[in-house]
Each structure stands twice: as C-alpha cells, then as structure tokens.
Motif scaffolding. Structure first.
Motif, PDB file in Angstrom:
ATOM      1  N   UNK A 243      -5.061  -1.516 -11.318  1.00 29.38           N
ATOM      2  CA  UNK A 243      -4.336  -1.884 -10.829  1.00 29.38           C
ATOM      3  C   UNK A 243      -3.074  -2.100  -9.770  1.00 29.38           C
ATOM      4  N   UNK A 244      -2.986  -0.639  -9.482  1.00 35.57           N
ATOM      5  CA  UNK A 244      -1.334   0.005  -8.927  1.00 35.57           C
ATOM      6  C   UNK A 244      -2.352   1.000  -7.858  1.00 35.57           C
ATOM      7  N   UNK A 245      -3.272   0.578  -7.861  1.00 31.47           N
ATOM      8  CA  UNK A 245      -4.589   1.930  -7.267  1.00 31.47           C
ATOM      9  C   UNK A 245      -3.396   3.552  -7.336  1.00 31.47           C
TER      10      UNK A 245
ATOM     11  N   UNK B 138       0.333  -1.176   0.072  1.00 33.28           N
ATOM     12  CA  UNK B 138      -0.312   0.205   0.500  1.00 33.28           C
ATOM     13  C   UNK B 138       1.317   1.041   0.125  1.00 33.28           C
ATOM     14  N   UNK B 139       0.363   2.443  -0.931  1.00 34.95           N
ATOM     15  CA  UNK B 139       1.192   3.200  -0.790  1.00 34.95           C
ATOM     16  C   UNK B 139       0.562   4.523  -0.440  1.00 34.95           C
ATOM     17  N   UNK B 140       1.335   4.858   0.415  1.00 32.88           N
ATOM     18  CA  UNK B 140       1.526   6.430   1.120  1.00 32.88           C
ATOM     19  C   UNK B 140       1.897   7.419   0.554  1.00 32.88           C
ATOM     20  N   UNK B 141       0.767   8.400   0.816  1.00 35.74           N
ATOM     21  CA  UNK B 141       0.910   9.412  -0.004  1.00 35.74           C
ATOM     22  C   UNK B 141       0.928  10.986   1.112  1.00 35.74           C
ATOM     23  N   UNK B 142       1.894  10.717   1.238  1.00 35.75           N
ATOM     24  CA  UNK B 142       2.732  11.284   3.014  1.00 35.75           C
ATOM     25  C   UNK B 142       3.055  13.073   1.891  1.00 35.75           C
ATOM     26  N   UNK B 143       3.493  13.114   0.983  1.00 35.65           N
ATOM     27  CA  UNK B 143       4.568  14.314   0.567  1.00 35.65           C
ATOM     28  C   UNK B 143       3.882  15.709   0.738  1.00 35.65           C
ATOM     29  N   UNK B 144       2.040  15.680   0.334  1.00 37.85           N
ATOM     30  CA  UNK B 144       1.755  17.314   0.416  1.00 37.85           C
ATOM     31  C   UNK B 144       0.229  16.949   0.479  1.00 37.85           C
ATOM     32  N   UNK B 145       0.022  17.991  -0.472  1.00 36.37           N
ATOM     33  CA  UNK B 145      -1.495  18.017  -1.024  1.00 36.37           C
ATOM     34  C   UNK B 145      -1.609  19.148  -2.058  1.00 36.37           C
ATOM     35  N   UNK B 146      -2.111  18.584  -2.993  1.00 36.01           N
ATOM     36  CA  UNK B 146      -2.428  19.067  -4.351  1.00 36.01           C
ATOM     37  C   UNK B 146      -3.628  19.685  -4.268  1.00 36.01           C
ATOM     38  N   UNK B 147      -3.454  20.519  -5.075  1.00 38.43           N
ATOM     39  CA  UNK B 147      -4.816  21.568  -5.263  1.00 38.43           C
ATOM     40  C   UNK B 147      -5.478  21.174  -6.462  1.00 38.43           C
ATOM     41  N   UNK B 148      -6.669  20.981  -7.115  1.00 34.56           N
ATOM     42  CA  UNK B 148      -6.864  20.960  -8.701  1.00 34.56           C
ATOM     43  C   UNK B 148      -7.847  22.009  -9.477  1.00 34.56           C
TER      44      UNK B 148
ATOM     45  N   UNK C  51       6.895  14.491 -11.286  1.00 40.77           N
ATOM     46  CA  UNK C  51       6.169  13.677 -11.158  1.00 40.77           C
ATOM     47  C   UNK C  51       5.519  13.763  -9.605  1.00 40.77           C
ATOM     48  N   UNK C  52       4.494  12.647 -10.153  1.00 44.38           N
ATOM     49  CA  UNK C  52       3.906  13.011  -8.796  1.00 44.38           C
ATOM     50  C   UNK C  52       2.508  11.844  -8.694  1.00 44.38           C
ATOM     51  N   UNK C  53       2.484  10.846  -7.819  1.00 44.83           N
ATOM     52  CA  UNK C  53       1.440  10.546  -8.247  1.00 44.83           C
ATOM     53  C   UNK C  53       0.266  10.387  -6.677  1.00 44.83           C
ATOM     54  N   UNK C  54      -0.939   9.504  -6.972  1.00 45.53           N
ATOM     55  CA  UNK C  54      -2.459  10.122  -6.458  1.00 45.53           C
ATOM     56  C   UNK C  54      -2.874   8.915  -6.236  1.00 45.53           C
TER      57      UNK C  54
END
Length: 119
Positions: free
Chosen positions: A96-98, A1-11, A64-67
């Motif tokens: 598949x990688x979510x 499971x990936x952790x998305x803890x580098x910050x917040x993006x605003x779209x 390059x980021x992932x969410x």
C-alpha cells in the motif's frame, strides 16, 4: 510519492567459503559476495519500537532504510552501502505504501573494489 535519493544499496548473496578446518570464513571483500540487485534508498528514522524489536533478537539496529517495493530481498542476503557491510535484521514490505523497509545491523567495512566511486 516517496523519493529514494539518499544513495544506492547493493544486495548480495554470500559465497560460502570454508577454511582448511572446515570453518566458515568471514566476508572480507566483494570477492566473497555475489551481486543480486541494486536499489535506490531513503534513510528512515528508527522508532523506539524498532530499536526494542532489534534488541529482542539480540541485534543492534544500525540503519533503517526504505526502498521501492520489492519482495526479492531475503533475510539471509547481505547489503553493502559504500564499503560498509550490513546484515538484515528484518524486512517489512508494504504494497500500500509502495515501500520495503529494511532494518540493518552494521557488520564491518569491507575492501573496496577498484571500480567503486567515493560515497
């Protein structure tokens, strides 16, 4: 499971404004944008093939980021991280990688709103 803890993006979606000559104005602040969504992100390392791909589109890969997986973000949307405005070069969603990978090109710093916290 990936952790998305580098910050917040605003779209954001750009609010198209034209000057008196009918020419589209550049985005200068959050007032020129409409918030669509927010996501936690993880910064990813850019591979040589990612950099080459961006160059083939006459773009410069800045970040390059992932969410977490989503199909709600479109190439025409804008991304703001802290007070930096990015355009989307490419979106690569992987069920598949979510994850959704987003390739970004830095545009400019924009004026901060009073309610933004320090990044």
């Amino acid at each position: 499971m990936s952790s998305f803890n580098d910050g917040i993006i605003y779209v954001y979606e750009e609010i198209i404004k034209k000057n008196s000559f009918g020419v589209k104005e550049n985005i200068k602040s959050l007032k020129d944008l409409k918030l669509l969504d927010t996501y936690f992100f993880k910064e990813e390392s850019a591979r040589q093939q990612d950099i080459t791909f961006a160059r083939s589109l006459d773009k410069k890969l800045t970040l390059k980021i992932s969410i977490p997986y989503t199909d709600n973000i479109k190439n025409k949307d804008c991304i703001v991280i802290c007070n930096m405005l990015y355009s989307i070069i490419h979106i690569d969603s992987s069920k598949s990688q979510k994850k959704t990978f987003i390739y970004l090109e830095g545009i400019r710093e924009i004026e901060r709103a009073d309610y933004w916290r320090r990044c």
